[in-house]
Structure formats: structure tokens, C-alpha cells
Design a protein around this motif. Sequence first.
Motif, mmCIF file in Angstrom:
data_model
loop_
_atom_site.group_PDB
_atom_site.id
_atom_site.type_symbol
_atom_site.label_atom_id
_atom_site.label_comp_id
_atom_site.label_asym_id
_atom_site.label_seq_id
_atom_site.Cartn_x
_atom_site.Cartn_y
_atom_site.Cartn_z
ATOM 1 N N VAL A 90 0.855 -1.190 0.000
ATOM 2 C CA VAL A 90 0.000 0.000 0.000
ATOM 3 C C VAL A 90 0.889 1.238 0.000
ATOM 4 N N LYS A 133 1.348 6.936 3.539
ATOM 5 C CA LYS A 133 0.544 8.136 3.753
ATOM 6 C C LYS A 133 1.446 9.360 3.784
ATOM 7 N N LEU A 164 5.623 2.530 -1.703
ATOM 8 C CA LEU A 164 4.920 1.270 -1.462
ATOM 9 C C LEU A 164 5.508 0.636 -0.217
ATOM 10 N N ARG A 220 1.779 -4.191 3.537
ATOM 11 C CA ARG A 220 0.402 -3.997 4.002
ATOM 12 C C ARG A 220 0.246 -4.348 5.478
ATOM 13 N N TRP A 229 -5.799 -7.128 7.296
ATOM 14 C CA TRP A 229 -6.324 -6.851 5.961
ATOM 15 C C TRP A 229 -7.813 -6.540 6.057
#
Length: 278
Positions: free
Chosen positions: A163, A166, A182, A185, A189
Motif C-alpha cells: 500500500v 501516507k 509502497l 500492508r 487486511w
Amino acid sequence: MRGERNRVYAVDCLRGMREVLDDGEVDVVVTSPPYNIGKRYGAYDDSRPRGEYLDWIEEVAAECRRVMRDDGSCFLNVGHRPRDPWLPWEVASRVGRHLVLQNVIVWAKSVAIPAEDSGGLGDVLLGHYEPIAGRRFLNNVFEYVFHFTKRGDVALDRLAIGVPYKDKRNASRWAGAGGRDLRCRGNVWFVPHETVRSRAERPHPAPFPPKLPELCIKLHGLGRARLVLDPFTGIGNTGVAAVRLGADFVGFEIDEGYARVAEARIRAALAARGAGGA
């Protein structure tokens, strides 16, 4: 392999694996066995004595180990009732007699983030779950996905399901990022169920969404996911995910009705894959 690929066999999974699969040919197992919580399946009793159920799960685990490659992965999804939280760990313990528990993933089906914690997004309410009555237990909004391997040392393609950062500065700040926006994750989930309005839209009482096996297969590594197995195929969501990702699939499902639905869905996915590659 002694049978056909991209097929669902309408047989008990133990018999099917023994008759169809050779030693060490499966790259990825993604499956969700019955949880033994009284679900109304078509051809299976989901209320077996606890010991009998766990003995059976262990037998399936031993057979999965036999058919897995040495660098294969087994992703086992297990849920539970709020009043019986130990069940997934009892299942994992039995499977752990034959495979090594390498990762524990929490599949969050619903999340609720109040405005003060959402970073300016307001109240965030995503996903849904089956509410329970009473005052003793909280609504159950997650399930486990246990990731087993033969030795506990299988390298994963973590960024295949990565992901974005931010804070974009972290892409260059952390050495492991390599300048890419990237990151891993992590092991929680959020994968919501699709909303359905009738049983016809979801004929099986307890399927996981196709995105869940898709994440598992990608995490193992698409380049190494040539054959995917689901011993408890249900209506075929693992098979659909595997075919969409370019892998072959084999599944077993004791209920002939579910097996027919799964076969039709996998054939449709194969047709779509063929059309896309034309």
C-alpha cells in the motif's frame, strides 16, 4: 498431477487429494474449512464432536503437507463464534503438527474509525457483519488467516500487495522502501464482503470474498503460484481468484450443488482470461 487442472472434483477432499494430486506439486493452498459452528451446508454436518472435528482437520493438514512444494504456502482461514474464541487456535494447533505457522493475518470484515482518529475524514464506517444479540459479547468483525509453510522460511512478495505511504517522505526515509511509494500492508487486511440481497446471489452460507485468496496468492508470489489448491472449494472463490491471476487451480467440494456453481464460475473466469489474452 493425475487429474485435470482448473476443475472442481465433487468428492471428499481427502479422497480427492489422494487420488488426484502427487507429492509436492501444489504451490499455494488457500482454503476455509467448515468451522464446526452449525452452519447449514448442503451435504456436510457442521456440528461434529469437537475431538472428531479436530482429528479430521489434522488429517487434511497432513495431506496438504504431502501435496505442497517445499517452498509452498498454505493460507488457512478460520472464524469462530464470539462465545468460542479458542476454536481457530485449536485448529491452528492441529495443523501446526504438520506445518509451521509463519504468519498470522487478521481479516477485518468491518472497521469503525471515529472522526477524531480518522485524519480529517470524519467518521469512517466500512464493511458489514452479522450482528449478535445479548450483552456479554462484542460483535465479531474479524477472522483469522493462518499462513503455514513446511519450514517457516518461505520468502514472500510483500510489496505485491503493498500500500502507498501516507507520508510520502517515508518512501525515501526508510532504506527498505528503496524510493518506492509502497510499503508492506501488514498483517491486518480489511476485505469487505460484497453486499447481497438474496440467497441466490450467494448460495453458499459462508464464502470468503475472492479478494481474500487473491491477496494470499499475490503475497506468496505470482511467479511461483503455478498451481493453487482449495480442498474446501465451496462456490469457487479461490478458483476464480487463481484463474484471474493466471494460475491453474484444482479444488474439491463434497456438495455437488456447490461444485457445479464453482465449476461454472471457474469456466467463466477461464473464458474471460482467454479473451483478455487474445
